[in-house]
Each structure stands twice: as C-alpha cells, then as structure tokens.
Design a protein around this motif. Structure first.
Motif, short mmCIF file in Angstrom:
data_model
loop_
_atom_site.label_atom_id
_atom_site.label_comp_id
_atom_site.label_asym_id
_atom_site.label_seq_id
_atom_site.Cartn_x
_atom_site.Cartn_y
_atom_site.Cartn_z
N GLY A 131 -86.71 15.38 17.32
CA GLY A 131 -87.54 16.23 16.46
C GLY A 131 -86.82 17.47 16.01
O GLY A 131 -85.66 17.42 15.57
N ALA A 132 -87.48 18.62 16.16
CA ALA A 132 -86.92 19.90 15.71
C ALA A 132 -85.69 20.31 16.51
O ALA A 132 -84.96 21.22 16.10
N ALA A 186 -83.84 18.23 6.56
CA ALA A 186 -84.91 17.27 6.28
C ALA A 186 -85.53 16.72 7.57
O ALA A 186 -86.75 16.58 7.66
N ILE A 187 -84.71 16.42 8.55
CA ILE A 187 -85.23 15.91 9.83
C ILE A 187 -86.10 16.97 10.49
O ILE A 187 -87.21 16.67 10.98
N ARG A 188 -85.63 18.19 10.52
CA ARG A 188 -86.42 19.28 11.13
C ARG A 188 -87.72 19.55 10.36
O ARG A 188 -88.75 19.81 10.96
N ALA A 189 -87.65 19.47 9.03
CA ALA A 189 -88.87 19.67 8.23
C ALA A 189 -89.86 18.55 8.48
O ALA A 189 -91.08 18.79 8.60
N ALA A 190 -89.37 17.33 8.58
CA ALA A 190 -90.24 16.19 8.88
C ALA A 190 -90.87 16.36 10.26
O ALA A 190 -92.06 16.05 10.45
N ALA A 191 -90.11 16.86 11.22
CA ALA A 191 -90.64 17.09 12.56
C ALA A 191 -91.77 18.11 12.51
O ALA A 191 -92.79 17.95 13.20
N ALA A 192 -91.61 19.15 11.71
CA ALA A 192 -92.66 20.17 11.58
C ALA A 192 -93.92 19.57 10.98
O ALA A 192 -95.04 19.94 11.39
N LEU A 193 -93.77 18.66 10.04
CA LEU A 193 -94.94 18.02 9.42
C LEU A 193 -95.64 17.08 10.38
O LEU A 193 -96.86 16.90 10.28
N GLN A 244 -88.34 12.51 1.73
CA GLN A 244 -89.19 13.43 0.97
C GLN A 244 -88.90 14.88 1.33
O GLN A 244 -89.16 15.78 0.53
N CYS A 245 -88.37 15.12 2.52
CA CYS A 245 -88.10 16.48 2.98
C CYS A 245 -86.69 16.95 2.64
O CYS A 245 -86.33 18.09 2.97
N LEU A 246 -85.90 16.12 1.98
CA LEU A 246 -84.56 16.56 1.60
C LEU A 246 -84.66 17.78 0.69
O LEU A 246 -85.51 17.83 -0.20
#
Length: 95
Positions: A40-41, A86-93, A13-15
C-alpha cells in the motif's frame, strides 16, 4: 475482471498527468497491483523498480536498467516516480 485487474486499473487511473504507461504493460500493472495490496502506501521506489524488473525480464532480458535500484543513476531512478505516486494514490483511495 479480477480483483488484481481492478486494482491495476485503479493504479493506471492514478498516474500523474503526463505520465505514460509502457506499451503492453497489463502484466506490469498487475504486479503493481500486488504491491498495492501487499505494501500500500508503504511501497518504496525500489519496490516499484523490482516489480518493473520482474516484468522487463520477459520483455527485454538485456535491458540496461535490469539491476538493483541502488545501482541506478538518479535520472533512471526518477523514472519509477510516477508509478510510485500512482500506487500510493490508489492505496489512499482504497483506505
């Protein structure tokens, strides 16, 4: 659905807009979910490439990009960028 599948879905979803996941990449995104949980980030492009490489060994063990990140040309290295984002954005969420 397992916790890794939930994290894999979150990464999808964060792509970034316009980025496409490879076909049949459910297992790849579960590996990305492990990166999300472990680093994570702090995940780096080389980590994303290593995860992709682990997946690609089962898909196409002769793929020309199955080598260390540092040995790839800049254009090929860029192919990991949307997934790192996307991985970093998911980590932020998840924070």
């Amino acid at each position: 659905m397992t916790y890794l599948e939930r994290d894999a879905d979150l990464i999808r979803q964060c792509l970034p807009a316009g980025a496409e996941a490879p076909g049949g990449s459910e297992e790849l995104f579960r590996v990305y979910a492990v990166l999300l949980r472990a680093k994570g980030a702090d995940t780096q492009a080389a980590d994303v490439h290593d995860a992709w490489s682990a997946w690609m060994v089962g898909v196409d063990p002769n793929h020309e990009s199955l080598r260390p990140f540092e040995e790839l040309d800049p254009e090929t290295r860029q192919e990991d960028s949307p997934f790192l984002t996307a991985i970093r954005a998911a980590a932020a969420l998840r924070s």
